[in-house]
Design an enzyme around this catalytic site. Structure first.
Site, PDB file in Angstrom:
ATOM      1  CB  THR A 101      -0.929   0.013   1.225  1.00  0.00           C
ATOM      2  OG1 THR A 101      -1.831  -1.096   1.136  1.00  0.00           O
ATOM      3  CG2 THR A 101      -1.738   1.293   1.299  1.00  0.00           C
ATOM      4  CG  ASN A 126       7.150  -1.926  -8.348  1.00  0.00           C
ATOM      5  OD1 ASN A 126       7.415  -3.075  -8.636  1.00  0.00           O
ATOM      6  ND2 ASN A 126       6.525  -1.109  -9.189  1.00  0.00           N
ATOM      7  CG  HIS A 156       0.587   4.232 -12.016  1.00  0.00           C
ATOM      8  ND1 HIS A 156       1.765   4.911 -11.810  1.00  0.00           N
ATOM      9  CD2 HIS A 156       0.817   2.950 -11.624  1.00  0.00           C
ATOM     10  CE1 HIS A 156       2.673   4.083 -11.314  1.00  0.00           C
ATOM     11  NE2 HIS A 156       2.123   2.896 -11.192  1.00  0.00           N
ATOM     12  CE  LYS A 160       0.125   4.974  -8.056  1.00  0.00           C
ATOM     13  NZ  LYS A 160      -0.105   3.958  -7.004  1.00  0.00           N
ATOM     14  N   GLY A 166       4.456   5.060  -5.440  1.00  0.00           N
ATOM     15  CA  GLY A 166       5.456   4.558  -4.514  1.00  0.00           C
ATOM     16  C   GLY A 166       6.745   4.188  -5.226  1.00  0.00           C
ATOM     17  CB  THR A 167       7.401   2.529  -8.479  1.00  0.00           C
ATOM     18  OG1 THR A 167       6.653   1.371  -8.099  1.00  0.00           O
ATOM     19  CG2 THR A 167       8.617   2.110  -9.274  1.00  0.00           C
TER      20      THR A 167
END
Length: 269
Positions: A101, A126, A156, A160, A166-167
């Site tokens: 998450t 990721n 994305h 989203k 996060g990546t």
């Protein structure tokens, strides 16, 4: 590729199965939670036995976590709003946590880290092995190309909810760590640009987020220097790669002692 064969590839990266299926709890019943369950239930060991037993899946009714059976591992690819339920379940059962998450603020990350006092906790933006390689490559190129301007662009799907991804934040950290380790000063992110922003700060890392359609995830790190450019790109064509990586990590995390674990260290040590 079938769900079964796809999972076998991902789980194989997690090592040899121990005897008996790993008891799995899943937080969330959205697209990722549904795919985690389907893949886990299809996964088989080399002895052709079930690799996982899904003992609970918690959806919109977060109070269900209070009575959910204990699992060896809780896999969470849900939403920041579920953190209290995640924390309560981990503290009650001692289940290892594999969390994908993203979008947590500093206070929520502190709460997540506190769970490492009572259980094994792995959090990553990721779970793709390809992204892990991209992160290493990004750090290497940043170190070897001093003075190059760095920009990160992530794309994305239109559902989203957090930005940057996060990546993208993992890639930002890779650049900052490499630059600071090389003694080139403190670098900082610049989140998009608008208006009369002036000349580019040589120590900024541009961060840009695109949203649209059903894109599973594209991340590009570009290094711009005098008369040349180097770009590194990872494209995810489906969410299956993240599920495979998470289940491989679950195999590794089951039975580990309490503590905060790093994805690279768990998967590649």
């Amino acid at each position: 590729m079938s769900l079964s064969s796809a999972c076998e590839q991902g789980v194989a990266a997690g090592g040899q199965a121990s005897s008996g299926a790993i008891r799995l709890a899943i937080m969330g019943e959205g697209r990722m939670g549904t795919l985690v369950r389907a893949t886990a239930e299809a996964a088989r060991t080399e002895a052709d036995e079930p690799a996982f037993e899904v003992v609970a899946q918690i959806g919109f009714d977060l109070s269900a976590a209070d009575d959910a059976p204990a699992a060896d591992v809780l896999v969470d690819f849900s939403n920041v709003a579920t953190l209290p339920a995640v924390a309560a379940y981990v503290r009650r059962t001692g289940a290892a946590l594999v969390s994908g998450t993203t979008g947590y603020d500093e206070a929520q990350m502190a709460e997540l880290r506190s769970l490492a006092e009572v259980a094994a906790v792995l959090h990553s933006g990721n779970y793709s092995l390809g992204v892990a390689a991209l992160r290493h490559a990004t750090e290497l190129v940043a170190r070897e190309l001093p003075g190059f301007d760095v920009e990160v662009v992530e794309t994305h799907h239109n559902q989203k909810v957090d930005a940057p991804s996060g990546t993208a934040n993992l890639l930002l950290d890779a650049v900052i760590d490499a630059e600071e380790a090389a003694g080139r000063g403190e670098y900082h992110p610049a989140y998009g640009r608008h208006g009369m922003v002036g000349a580019r700060d040589p120590r900024e890392v541009g961060m840009h987020s695109l949203r649209g359609g059903t894109v599973a995830g594209v991340h590009t790190v570009s290094f711009f220097g005098p008369d040349e450019e180097v770009s590194l790109t990872h494209r995810a064509t489906s969410r299956q790669i993240f599920v495979n990586g998470a289940l491989a990590a679950a195999r590794k995390m089951a039975g580990k002692s309490a503590g905060w674990y790093d994805f690279d260290a768990v998967m590649f040590a």
